[in-house]
Enzyme design. Structure first.
Site, mmCIF file in Angstrom:
data_model
loop_
_atom_site.group_PDB
_atom_site.id
_atom_site.type_symbol
_atom_site.label_atom_id
_atom_site.label_comp_id
_atom_site.label_asym_id
_atom_site.label_seq_id
_atom_site.Cartn_x
_atom_site.Cartn_y
_atom_site.Cartn_z
ATOM 1 C CB SER A 109 5.832 1.634 -6.342
ATOM 2 O OG SER A 109 5.095 0.399 -6.408
ATOM 3 C CG ASP A 110 11.014 -3.064 -6.597
ATOM 4 O OD1 ASP A 110 10.239 -4.082 -6.981
ATOM 5 O OD2 ASP A 110 12.273 -2.971 -6.534
ATOM 6 C CD1 TRP A 111 6.031 -6.628 -3.062
ATOM 7 C CD2 TRP A 111 5.747 -8.063 -4.996
ATOM 8 N NE1 TRP A 111 5.303 -7.900 -2.672
ATOM 9 C CE2 TRP A 111 4.787 -8.430 -4.078
ATOM 10 C CE3 TRP A 111 5.727 -8.385 -6.322
ATOM 11 C CZ2 TRP A 111 4.111 -9.559 -4.034
ATOM 12 C CZ3 TRP A 111 5.051 -9.348 -6.567
ATOM 13 C CH2 TRP A 111 4.254 -10.105 -5.607
ATOM 14 N N GLY A 112 5.536 -3.259 -3.240
ATOM 15 C CA GLY A 112 5.127 -2.794 -2.175
ATOM 16 C C GLY A 112 5.923 -1.530 -1.567
ATOM 17 C CB ALA A 113 8.333 0.527 -2.824
#
Length: 718
Positions: free
Chosen positions: A268-272
Site C-alpha cells: 500500500s501507499d502511506w496509510g492507504a
C-alpha cells in the site's frame, strides 16, 4: 534458500508473526536507529510497542548504511526465526547524486539515459543499505495542476511504457540475480492504478474514467514495468470505478495478478489501507483490513489495520488463513530473492568501500550529461543562443544564486552539493554579473532595482526564474499554473531595458508561459535539473551542448484549457482550418484549441530535414509487418541530436480513435550535413486497440503515418 526452506519457515510461524511481516514501519520505531530520517504523509497515532516492532517485516525511509545495519543487527537478536527486515525508500531521481526530475528524464526521449540514471541511483542507494526503491512512478498525466506530474514521464502511454521498462532494468538488472548483485535494487512500480487522473489535478482526489480509457491509456506503462520484472507494485490512493484501489479486489487480483501476471509483493501507499474508511467503502479498520487482504495487498505501510484486526478476522472465519499465508510467502520470497537470509546486510559489512561511489565524480558527470539532454529549448529568436563566452552576461532572477535546484523527491540529496546557475556560468563565461532574489514568491523593489542596474551594463540578460522545489511534487497541487506573481514585475522591468533576454525556467510542471514567453528572446525549459544544474545550464547556453530535449507533456495555452494533450479524439464538429469562420464547431472564443507548446516540441541550435518517407508495402497483415523508413539530414553547421518520432492514425475504428498516436521513436546524432536513414517496423499488434467490450484487436482498413512536421503516408491493414 530453496522454496522448501521458505515453506518450512512459514509453517513454523504463529499467526501473530505472520501478521507482523505485513507491517511496514519507519526507523524511529526500532532499536539501533541513528537518525529519524524524513517522513512524509499523515502520521496517525499508531501505538507501536517494542514487541510490535520486533515482529514487523520492513522499514520505510532509513537514510544511511550505518543506521540500517544497526537496526538490522538489533532486530535479528529478537527474531525467533531469523527473518530479516527489508529496507525501502523513495529513491525517485537519485540518492545523493540527484538527476533531473522524471518528467525531465522523459524529455530526453532517451531510454538508455533513463536506464543509466536508474543504475547509478541503485548503486548509491544499495551502498547506503537500501534494498527497495519506490520507483518508477509511471502514472499517465494530463493535468499539470497535479503536483506529481514531475514524477511521471508524461502524457503518452507508449513513451511512459518505454521509460518504465528502462527504469526497472536500470534499478534491477537481471532480476534473477539480485541475491548476488548487491549493487542492484528491487523496483516498485507505482501507483496502481490511474493515480495521474485525479479530478481537477487535486492530490488524493477521485478518479473516474471508462474501463476502455483505463485499459487503452493508463494501464500499459504499469504492464511494461511488470514485464520488465519489477519486483513490487504500490497501490494508488484513488478509487478505480468507485472502489479504493487498495481494497479493489477486481483491480488487484483480476487485472494486476491474473491479466498482467504479477506475482510479486503488493504494498500500500502511506496509510492507504486505513484511508479506505475515509473513502466510505469500509465502516472501520477491520473492514479495511479485510478488503485489502482480499485484494492481495501484502504490506501495509504505516497504519495498523492488519496488525490490530487480522488475527481476529481469521479466528472468526471472516478471512481465510490461506490469504495471510499467500501474502507472507510473497514477502519471504522477496527477501529471499534479495539474498537477505544469507546476508541480511547485502555486503555492507564485508565491503564498506562501496560507499565511495556515492556522489562520485563519475556519477556527477552522468548527472550533468543527462540534465543537459533533458532541457528543452522552447524559443530562440534571432539565434540569440548559443552565447559567446566572451559576452558580458547579467545573470539575474530568484534562481540565479540558489542551490534549490534538486526538485521534489530528492529527499536524500543535499542542496549544498548542488551547482547553482551562478557557479555554472562563472566556470564557462568570462564576465558574469549577478543579482539574485531571496525568494521566488516575494521579490522586493530593491532586488528588482539591483537586477536592472546589473542588466544595463550587460550584452545579454540571462533570467533564471521559476518555482521553488516545494511548489511541485506530492500534495503540491495548484489551481493556476503560472509563475508566482511577484516574478512578472521583475520580467517587465528587465524587458524594458531593451537588451536580449534569455530565460532559463526551473519548474516541476508545464506552466502557462504568457507574460514571460513574449518578453523573452530565448526560453530554455530546464525543469529541476539536479545536482549538476548550473553546469548543465551553462553547457546549453554556451553551446557546449546542443539542446535536444523534447516535451513529454503539452504546455497549455492557459489553465482553463486543461486537460490538453496531443492524442485527443476527433469531435463531430472539429474546428478545422477550412472552417475558420464557422461558429458552431468545437472551439474556445478566447484562446486557440491547441496548446501553447505541443507534446514532442523542442528546438535545436541546428536544423534537420526529413525526406524520402518510404514504406516496404502499402499493406500490412498479421503475418506481414511493415517497414517504414525516413532520411534525416542535419542541414545546419553544428552537430546535434534529433528524436525521430513515428505517429499513426487509425482512420476508421469501432470507437473514435485519436488524431494520432506515438508508436515508435529513435534518437540519433548527426554531424553537420550528415544524413541517416531511420527504419521502424510496425506489426499488426501495434494497430490493436480496446473495443467497447474491451476486446483488444485491430480493424482492417486505412491508417495514416506522420513523421516530422510534413511527411505523411497511408497503408492498409488487410
Amino acid at each position: 534458500m530453496k522454496r522448501a526452506g521458505l515453506e518450512a519457515i512459514l509453517a513454523d510461524m504463529t499467526i501473530s508473526e505472520k501478521v507482523g511481516q505485513l507491517l511496514q514501519l519507519a526507523p524511529m520505531f526500532y532499536k539501533g536507529t541513528l537518525t529519524e530520517g524524513e517522513i512524509t504523509g499523515p502520521m496517525a497515532e499508531m501505538g507501536i510497542t517494542q514487541e510490535v516492532s520486533e515482529r514487523a517485516g520492513s522499514v520505510l525511509g532509513s537514510a544511511t548504511a550505518a543506521e540500517m545495519m544497526a537496526i538490522q543487527e538489533e532486530y535479528l537478536k529478537t527474531s525467533r526465526l531469523g527473518i530479516p527486515l527489508i529496507f525501502m525508500a523513495d529513491v525517485v531521481h537519485g540518492y545523493k547524486t540527484i538527476f533531473p526530475i522524471p518528467l525531465a528524464i522523459g524529455a530526453t526521449w532517451d531510454v538508455a539515459l533513463a536506464e543509466r540514471m536508474a543504475d547509478i541511483s541503485a548503486r548509491e542507494a544499495t551502498a547506503a543499505g537500501l534494498q527497495v526503491t519506490f520507483s518508477p512512478m509511471v502514472d499517465l498525466v494530463r493535468d499539470p495542476r497535479w503536483g506529481r506530474v514531475m514524477e511521471s514521464t508524461g502524457e503518452d502511454s507508449y513513451l511512459n511504457s518505454e521509460m518504465a521498462a528502462s527504469f526497472v532494468r536500470g534499478y534491477q538488472g537481471d532480476a534473477t540475480k539480485l541475491a548476488e548483485n548487491h549493487e542492484k535494487i528491487a523496483a516498485c512500480v507505482k501507483h496502481f492504478a490511474a493515480y495521474g487522473a485525479a479530478e481537477a489535478g487535486r492530490e488524493y482526489n477521485t478518479v473516474d474514467m471508462s474501463m476502455r480509457e483505463l485499459y487503452q491509456h493508463y494501464l500499459p506503462a504499469y504492464e511494461a514495468a511488470i514485464q520488465a520484472g519489477s519486483k513490487l507494485v504500490m497501490t494508488a490512493f484513488n478509487v478505480v470505478d468507485g472502489v479504493p484501489a487498495t481494497g479493489n479486489e477486481w483491480l488487484m487480483r483480476d487485472v494486476l495478478r491474473k491479466e498482467m501476471r504479477f506475482d510479486g509483493v503488493l504494498i500500500s501507499d502511506w496509510g492507504a489501507v486505513k484511508e479506505i474508511v475515509n473513502h466510505g467503502t469500509a465502516g472501520n479498520a477491520a473492514e479495511a483490513a479485510e478488503q485489502s487482504l482480499r485484494a492481495s495487498v501484502d504490506i501495509e505501510m504505516m497504519t495498523t489495520c492488519y496488525l490490530e484486526n487480522l488475527e481476529a478476522l481469521i479466528a472468526d472465519g471472516t478471512v481465510a488463513v490461506g490469504l495471510l499465508d499467500e501474502a507472507v510467502m510473497r514477502i519471504l520470497e522477496l527477501k529471499n530473492d534479495m539474498g537477505l537470509f544469507e546476508d541480511p546486510y547485502r555486503g555492507l559489512k564485508t565491503n564498506p568501500e562501496r560507499q565511495k561511489v556515492i556522489l562520485s565524480a563519475e556519477h556527477r558527470a552522468a548527472a550533468r550529461e543527462i540534465a543537459a539532454d533533458s532541457m528543452v529549448l522552447l524559443k530562440n529568436e534571432h539565434a540569440v543562443l548559443p552565447l559567446a563566452t566572451e559576452k558580458r552576461v547579467a545573470l539575474v532572477g530568484p534562481l540565479a544564486k540558489t542551490q534549490d535546484v534538486l526538485g521534489a523527491w530528492s529527499w536524500l540529496g543535499d542542496t549544498r552539493d548542488a551547482v547553482s546557475v551562478e557557479d555554472g556560468m562563472f566556470a564557462q563565461f568570462d564576465t558574469v554579473d549577478v543579482a539574485g532574489a531571496a525568494s521566488t514568491e516575494h521579490i522586493t523593489e530593491a532586488e528588482i532595482a539591483e537586477m536592472v542596474r546589473v542588466a544595463q551594463n550587460a550584452d545579454v540578460i540571462v533570467l533564471a526564474l521559476g518555482e521553488a522545489s516545494n511548489r511541485s511534487g506530492e500534495a503540491n497541487s495548484i489551481a493556476t499554473i503560472r509563475l508566482p506573481e511577484a516574478q512578472y514585475s521583475m520580467i517587465d522591468a528587465l524587458h524594458k531595458i531593451g537588451k536580449p533576454v534569455v530565460t532559463v525556467l526551473f519548474n516541476g510542471r508545464p506552466l502557462d508561459l504568457h507574460g514571460l514567453l513574449e518578453k523573452s528572446d530565448a526560453l530554455l525549459e530546464a525543469w529541476f535539473p539536479g545536482t549538476e544544474a548550473g553546469n548543465a545550464v551553462a553547457d546549453i547556453l554556451s553551446g557546449k551542448v546542443n539542446p535536444n530535449g523534447k516535451l513529454p507533456m503539452s504546455f497549455p495555452y492557459t489553465t482553463g484549457q486543461i486537460p490538453v494533450y496531443y492524442n485527443h479524439l476527433s469531435t463531430g464538429r472539429p474546428a478545422d482550418a477550412a472552417d475558420a469562420q464557422e461558429h458552431y464547431v468545437s472551439h474556445y472564443l478566447d484562446i486557440p484549441n491547441q496548446p501553447l507548446f505541443d507534446f514532442g516540441f523542442g528546438l535545436s541550435y541546428t536544423t534537420f530535414d526529413y525526406r524520402h518517407l518510404t514504406l516496404s508495402s502499402d499493406t500490412i497483415s498479421i503475418n506481414q509487418p511493415l517497414n517504414i523508413s525516413v532520411t534525416v539530414k542535419n542541414t545546419g553547421n553544428i552537430a546535434g541530436k534529433e528524436t525521430v518520432m513515428l505517429y499513426i492514425q487509425d482512420l476508421v475504428g469501432k470507437v473514435s480513435r485519436p488524431r494520432k498516436e506515438l508508436k515508435r521513436f529513435e534518437k540519433i546524432m548527426l554531424a553537420p550535413n550528415e544524413s541517416q536513414t531511420v527504419t521502424f517496423q510496425i506489426t499488426e499488434e501495434d494497430l490493436r486497440y480496446y473495443k467497447p467490450n474491451l476486446d483488444f484487436s485491430s480493424d482492417p482498413g486505412d491508417f495514416k503515418i506522420t513523421i516530422g512536421t510534413h511527411l505523411e503516408a497511408k497503408f492498409c491493414l488487410v
